[in-house]
Enzyme design. Sequence first.
Site, short mmCIF file in Angstrom:
data_model
loop_
_atom_site.label_atom_id
_atom_site.label_comp_id
_atom_site.label_asym_id
_atom_site.label_seq_id
_atom_site.Cartn_x
_atom_site.Cartn_y
_atom_site.Cartn_z
N CYS A 33 -14.77 0.83 -0.56
CA CYS A 33 -16.11 1.23 -0.25
C CYS A 33 -15.87 2.23 0.73
O CYS A 33 -16.57 1.92 2.09
CB CYS A 33 -16.89 0.01 -0.03
SG CYS A 33 -18.47 0.77 0.09
N HIS A 232 -7.80 0.56 1.99
CA HIS A 232 -9.08 0.56 2.57
C HIS A 232 -9.34 1.79 3.53
O HIS A 232 -8.60 2.32 4.08
CB HIS A 232 -8.91 -0.69 3.62
CG HIS A 232 -10.30 -1.19 4.27
ND1 HIS A 232 -11.36 -1.59 3.61
CD2 HIS A 232 -10.58 -0.94 5.50
CE1 HIS A 232 -12.31 -2.00 4.39
NE2 HIS A 232 -12.00 -1.38 5.63
#
Length: 383
Positions: A33, A232
Site C-alpha cells: 500500500c 513495503h
Amino acid sequence: MSELDDDKTYRVKRINFRGRNVPTICQNVNGPCPLIAICNVLFLKGRINIHHEYGMVTFAYLSNIVSDYLVEANILGKDNVNVQYNINDVIGFMPTLQYGLDVNVRFKSITDFEFTQNHLVFDMLDMRLVHGWMLDPQDTATDAVVGSLSYNHLVEAIIKMRDVEEARAKLAEGSKQETPEEKEANDKCITEGLIVESFLNQSAGQLTYHGLQKLHEDVRNDELCVLFRNNHFSTLLKQGGELFSLVTDVGYASEEVVWEKLCEIDGDNIFLNSDFRIPGPRRPLAQAQPPNPQEAADRLMALQLAQEEDMAAQANAPPPPRPAAAAPPPAAGDNGFHVTEEERRHQQMIMDQIQRDQQLRLQHQQQQPQTLPQPQPQQQPKY
C-alpha cells in the site's frame, strides 16, 4: 470478514510533529500500500489534511485528496500537454496503489529503480522513492556479476542457472556430453547464478549495511521521503543526521510509539514517541479500558445528523467551489462537515458494525449472566 476489516478502510492516528497536530494513516493488514506512505509524507509536510473528527477513512477518500493536491501542486503546468497527460495517468492508476506498486530495484544508489509510468506519482508530488538494498562495491566478485543489473535480471539469472543444472542432470543420465563451448558457458552461468543467489539470500531484508550508510549520507536533513524495504513502503524522515521510519501498524494506533529509529539492518531498532524519545512502558492489557459502544454510537449519530443538516442547508445554496486538498477550518456557525457520499456510507458502515456488536454482547450477557468477559491476550505487532 466484517466490513470493518475491509482493507480499503484505514484508521487515523494523530501525532505531534514539530508543533502541529498531524493525522497519520495506520495500516490494518500486511501489504505494501504505497498510498499510505505517500499520504503520510504529505500530512507531515502539511500539504494535505483531513477533518479532525475523522477516526477512520476509506481508500477512496485518501485517493481523492491526493488527486486534488496533485492537480493543485502542478497548476503551473496546466497548459503543458505533457503535464496534463502525466496528471491524468497518475490519477488513472491511483486506485491500483492499494494493492502495491511495481518496483524493480537496481543496486547502485538509493534512488536507482527501473523507471515505470507508475513512478510518476512520486515526481509529481515532489517526493523521493528510496531504498537501502545496495551492493557493497568492495565486494568485487559480486559487483562484477550484479553490476548495474536490476532485481528482475537477478531472478532471471537464478532461473537460468536452475535450467542449466536440470539439463546437466539429464545429460548425466544418458550418453550425450557437453561440448567444450557448452561446458564453459554453463559453468559461467552456474557460477554467476550462485553469486547472485548468495547476494539475494544475504540481503533478504532488502537493506544492507552499505545501503543503510548511503541512506544516511544521501537523504537530506529534514527530508521526508518514501522508503521501499521488505516489499513495503514506509515514510522516512531524516532529522538531526539520523533516520526515522514512521510506525504505521494499526497495533500501535493507541500507543505512544510513533517512530522507529533506523540504525540496524536486522530489524533490531529503537521505537520512539512523537518527541523522538523512548516512550514509557506499555500499559498492561488488563488496565486498558475498552471503548464504550454506546458512546461511540451516540457520537456517530450526532455526526450523521450534523452532516444531514449541512446537506439540507447546502441544497438551497449555490454549488460550492472545487474543494482544496486540505479542508479549511470551519467558520463560525459552520458545523465543519462537508462530506462525500463515500464518507457517509463509510460512517454508516461503522454505526451498523457497532450496533451488531452491541446485539452480540447483549445476547452473550443473556446467555451467561454470571460470567464477566475477560480481556483476551493480544499479540504484539511485528515489523
